[in-house]
Design an enzyme around this catalytic site. Structure first.
Site, PDB file in Angstrom:
ATOM      1  CG  HIS A  88      41.012  41.677  36.402  1.00  0.00           C
ATOM      2  ND1 HIS A  88      40.421  41.732  35.157  1.00  0.00           N
ATOM      3  CD2 HIS A  88      40.006  41.900  37.288  1.00  0.00           C
ATOM      4  CE1 HIS A  88      39.121  41.986  35.289  1.00  0.00           C
ATOM      5  NE2 HIS A  88      38.837  42.084  36.568  1.00  0.00           N
ATOM      6  CG  HIS A  90      37.788  41.474  40.009  1.00  0.00           C
ATOM      7  ND1 HIS A  90      37.533  42.726  39.476  1.00  0.00           N
ATOM      8  CD2 HIS A  90      38.123  41.677  41.315  1.00  0.00           C
ATOM      9  CE1 HIS A  90      37.715  43.647  40.417  1.00  0.00           C
ATOM     10  NE2 HIS A  90      38.071  43.032  41.532  1.00  0.00           N
ATOM     11  CG  ASP A  92      33.802  39.487  36.848  1.00  0.00           C
ATOM     12  OD1 ASP A  92      34.653  39.651  37.738  1.00  0.00           O
ATOM     13  OD2 ASP A  92      33.488  40.393  36.046  1.00  0.00           O
ATOM     14  CG  HIS A  93      37.516  39.042  34.503  1.00  0.00           C
ATOM     15  ND1 HIS A  93      37.556  39.628  33.259  1.00  0.00           N
ATOM     16  CD2 HIS A  93      36.680  39.798  35.249  1.00  0.00           C
ATOM     17  CE1 HIS A  93      36.792  40.710  33.255  1.00  0.00           C
ATOM     18  NE2 HIS A  93      36.244  40.839  34.448  1.00  0.00           N
ATOM     19  CG  HIS A 188      39.662  46.727  37.030  1.00  0.00           C
ATOM     20  ND1 HIS A 188      38.466  47.378  36.833  1.00  0.00           N
ATOM     21  CD2 HIS A 188      39.318  45.466  37.440  1.00  0.00           C
ATOM     22  CE1 HIS A 188      37.467  46.568  37.109  1.00  0.00           C
ATOM     23  NE2 HIS A 188      37.953  45.405  37.485  1.00  0.00           N
ATOM     24  CG  ASP A 210      36.640  44.239  34.016  1.00  0.00           C
ATOM     25  OD1 ASP A 210      36.162  43.920  32.909  1.00  0.00           O
ATOM     26  OD2 ASP A 210      36.224  43.783  35.095  1.00  0.00           O
TER      27      ASP A 210
HETATM   28 ZN   LIG Z   1      34.793  42.128  35.477  1.00  0.00          ZN
END
Ligand SMILES: [Zn+2]
Length: 306
Positions: A88, A90, A92-93, A188, A210
């Site tokens: 996804h 976000h 942090d990914h 998510h 996630d």
């Molecule tokens: Zn995450």
């Protein structure tokens, strides 16, 4: 060596790749590049995993902050990958993806590198729009790298493979079925998000991504699948006030591992609020799941076939 990839559902055929060096040995292994979440408080890189096959890095799964450095330190090459799988959008990914693509642009490749990721939804673009926002020749923030989308010949470039994040999942077959990837929608919150199940050399790993407990398509697809390894994301504890609409707490991770019949469970995307309560969390997982459970660390190599 060249590997073929095609998306069964739409019949796209593309070609990628080349050789690389190996630091995570075996016929099939997963290397944890980043075992942390979105907070910079734990000396962990954010999320990223490499799939190694016979000493060659073949898949990159997510590319959060810090993964750029870990990818290079692992001895991996972008041009040896068959695909990049993005769960996804976000930060942090995916925040180091652009840096990795820029790095790859110094090399040549015979065909576009497929980037597999979710379709649009709520406040999130689909993967194609995400790439255009970076690399469109007129409007992209990094328009100076427009060749990543529109180069031809042997210049390194990418192609977007969007998976319907509201659907039932899609099979992605790579290298004449040597590598089989299934992209499966997960819940998510309102973020379009995917899990990935990867089968190689008779073994399999599930990157659960996630996900909250409302991930019905995921459970339908993988109940009883008995994967050799399940990588689950350990973002919250079982304490009150944690964001359960976005993530599974440890009890729900244990339920998931039991329902899948996973042979081994590794917890990644480790956030301090979860690690601080790990003794309690481990017991909560054990209530449903009796197999081996480990916490991931950056650089950990998980061998599935020797
Ligand atoms: Zn995450």
């Amino acid at each position: 060596m060249y590997a073929k990839l095609w998306l069964i559902t739409v019949g796209i055929i593309v070609v990628s790749t080349a050789p690389a060096t190996a630091k995570c040995p075996g016929r099939f292994a997963v290397e944890v590049l980043g075992s942390g979440g979105p907070l910079a408080d734990d000396a962990r890189a954010s999320v990223g995993y490499l799939v190694w096959v016979d000493g060659e890095a073949r898949l990159l799964v997510d590319a959060g902050g810090g993964v750029f450095q870990r990818f290079g330190a692992a001895g991996a090459k972008m041009t040896s990958l068959d695909a990049v799988l993005i769960s996804h959008l976000h930060v942090d990914h995916v925040s180091d993806l652009v840096a990795l693509l820029k790095s790859a642009s110094f090399d040549e490749a015979p065909a576009p590198l497929p980037l597999v990721g979710p379709s649009a939804g709520a406040a999130f673009p689909g993967l194609s729009e995400f790439l255009s926002a970076h690399f469109d020749a007129r409007t992209g923030a990094y328009r100076y790298l427009a060749r990543l989308l529109n180069a031809d010949g042997d210049a390194f470039r990418v192609s977007a493979v969007e998976i319907d994040a509201g659907g039932e999942g899609a099979d992605v077959a790579i290298d004449d079925e040597e590598i089989r990837v299934k992209a499966i929608p997960v819940n998510h919150g309102d973020v379009p998000a995917l899990a990935f199940s990867v089968s190689i050399n008779g073994a399999s790993v599930v990157f659960a991504g996630d996900q909250s407990i409302a991930s019905e398509a995921f459970e339908r697809a993988l109940t009883g699948s008995q994967s050799d390894l399940l990588i689950a994301h350990h973002a919250i504890s079982g304490a009150k006030g944690q964001p359960r609409g976005l993530h599974r707490d440890p009890a729900a991770i244990g339920d998931m591992a039991a329902v899948l019949g996973a042979k081994r469970l590794v917890l990644s995307h480790n956030m301090k609020r979860a690690l601080d309560d790990w003794r309690v969390g481990r017991k909560a997982i054990r209530a449903a799941y009796k197999g081996p459970v480990d916490l991931a660390e950056d650089g950990m190599c998980l061998t599935l076939r020797r």
